[in-house]
Design an enzyme around this catalytic site. Structure first.
Site, mmCIF file in Angstrom:
data_model
loop_
_atom_site.group_PDB
_atom_site.id
_atom_site.type_symbol
_atom_site.label_atom_id
_atom_site.label_comp_id
_atom_site.label_asym_id
_atom_site.label_seq_id
_atom_site.Cartn_x
_atom_site.Cartn_y
_atom_site.Cartn_z
ATOM 1 N N THR A 1 4.286 5.308 -2.378
ATOM 2 C CA THR A 1 5.319 6.315 -2.147
ATOM 3 C C THR A 1 6.498 6.120 -3.096
ATOM 4 O O THR A 1 7.045 7.101 -3.622
ATOM 5 C CB THR A 1 5.768 6.289 -0.681
ATOM 6 O OG1 THR A 1 4.635 6.636 0.137
ATOM 7 C CG2 THR A 1 6.900 7.263 -0.417
ATOM 8 N N ALA B 1 0.846 -1.194 0.000
ATOM 9 C CA ALA B 1 0.000 0.000 0.000
ATOM 10 C C ALA B 1 0.884 1.247 0.000
ATOM 11 O O ALA B 1 1.297 1.713 -1.057
ATOM 12 C CB ALA B 1 -0.958 -0.036 1.199
ATOM 13 N N CYS B 2 1.176 1.763 1.156
ATOM 14 C CA CYS B 2 1.884 3.045 1.252
ATOM 15 C C CYS B 2 3.319 2.986 0.745
ATOM 16 O O CYS B 2 3.814 3.964 0.191
ATOM 17 C CB CYS B 2 1.821 3.567 2.676
ATOM 18 S SG CYS B 2 0.110 3.871 3.197
ATOM 19 N N ILE B 3 3.995 1.859 0.902
ATOM 20 C CA ILE B 3 5.366 1.761 0.376
ATOM 21 C C ILE B 3 5.341 1.826 -1.152
ATOM 22 O O ILE B 3 6.043 2.638 -1.764
ATOM 23 C CB ILE B 3 6.072 0.489 0.883
ATOM 24 C CG1 ILE B 3 6.293 0.566 2.392
ATOM 25 C CG2 ILE B 3 7.394 0.256 0.142
ATOM 26 C CD1 ILE B 3 7.164 1.719 2.869
#
Length: 186
Positions: A120, A115-117
């Protein structure tokens, strides 16, 4: 080789290593220990450490789940970027923080891998950053009940595909914790 002008520096970007994010994460203790070691190395080498902290309905700002894990302590002078979207750049001041530090290369660690990794990493690369993922310093929870592969496979697949990413004038790749060099591109 970043496409960002006058941005020769590297930063360690620590994404969402919060109690509620990594509580049941794959290899949680080993990943947090690797991140802790990288934070210490960055500080010794004078490399900026930039912290990212997510909030949403499950991670209420100020609650225990929202807090960064007790093994990691952001320094008083280290920037802390608050976010509400997966991409740490989206609707935050991260770009301004990095520009102020002259950063054109990111070494990325944290959670959650899928998700966020991932968001980003892609957000950084398309914005012009050289972006290195530390292959043994990111993790995710088990989402197999919802059709996802097991967490070890999610981590391995992310490491595989990020090791082959590139864009004009930018580099991407992966490196193990023991081989992190804040002065060299991947």
């Amino acid at each position: 080789m970043t496409t960002l002008e006058n941005r020769p520096h590297t930063a360690l970007l620590v994404v969402d290593v919060q109690n509620g994010v990594v509580a049941g994460a794959h290899e949680r203790d080993a990943v947090v220990a690797n991140i802790d070691g990288l934070v210490a190395l960055a500080r010794r080498e004078g490399v900026p450490v930039v912290w990212v902290q997510h909030s949403d309905e499950q991670l209420a700002k100020g609650g225990d789940d929202w807090r960064i894990v007790p093994e990691l302590t952001p320094g008083d002078a280290e920037p802390l970027v608050e976010k509400t979207y997966g991409d740490s750049f989206e609707d935050t001041d991260l770009e301004a923080v990095l520009a102020g530090l002259g950063v054109g290369r990111l070494v990325v660690v944290g959670a959650q891998t899928d998700a966020c990794i991932r968001s980003t990493l892609h957000g950084a690369l398309v914005r012009g950053y050289d972006t290195t993922l530390v292959s043994d310093a990111h993790t995710t929870e088990d989402l197999t009940a919802w059709g996802a592969p097991p967490p070890a496979q999610v981590v391995a697949h992310t490491n595989l595909y990020w090791s082959h990413q590139a864009a004009p004038g930018r580099t991407a790749g992966t490196v193990e914790t023991k081989d992190v060099d804040f002065g060299a591109a991947s």
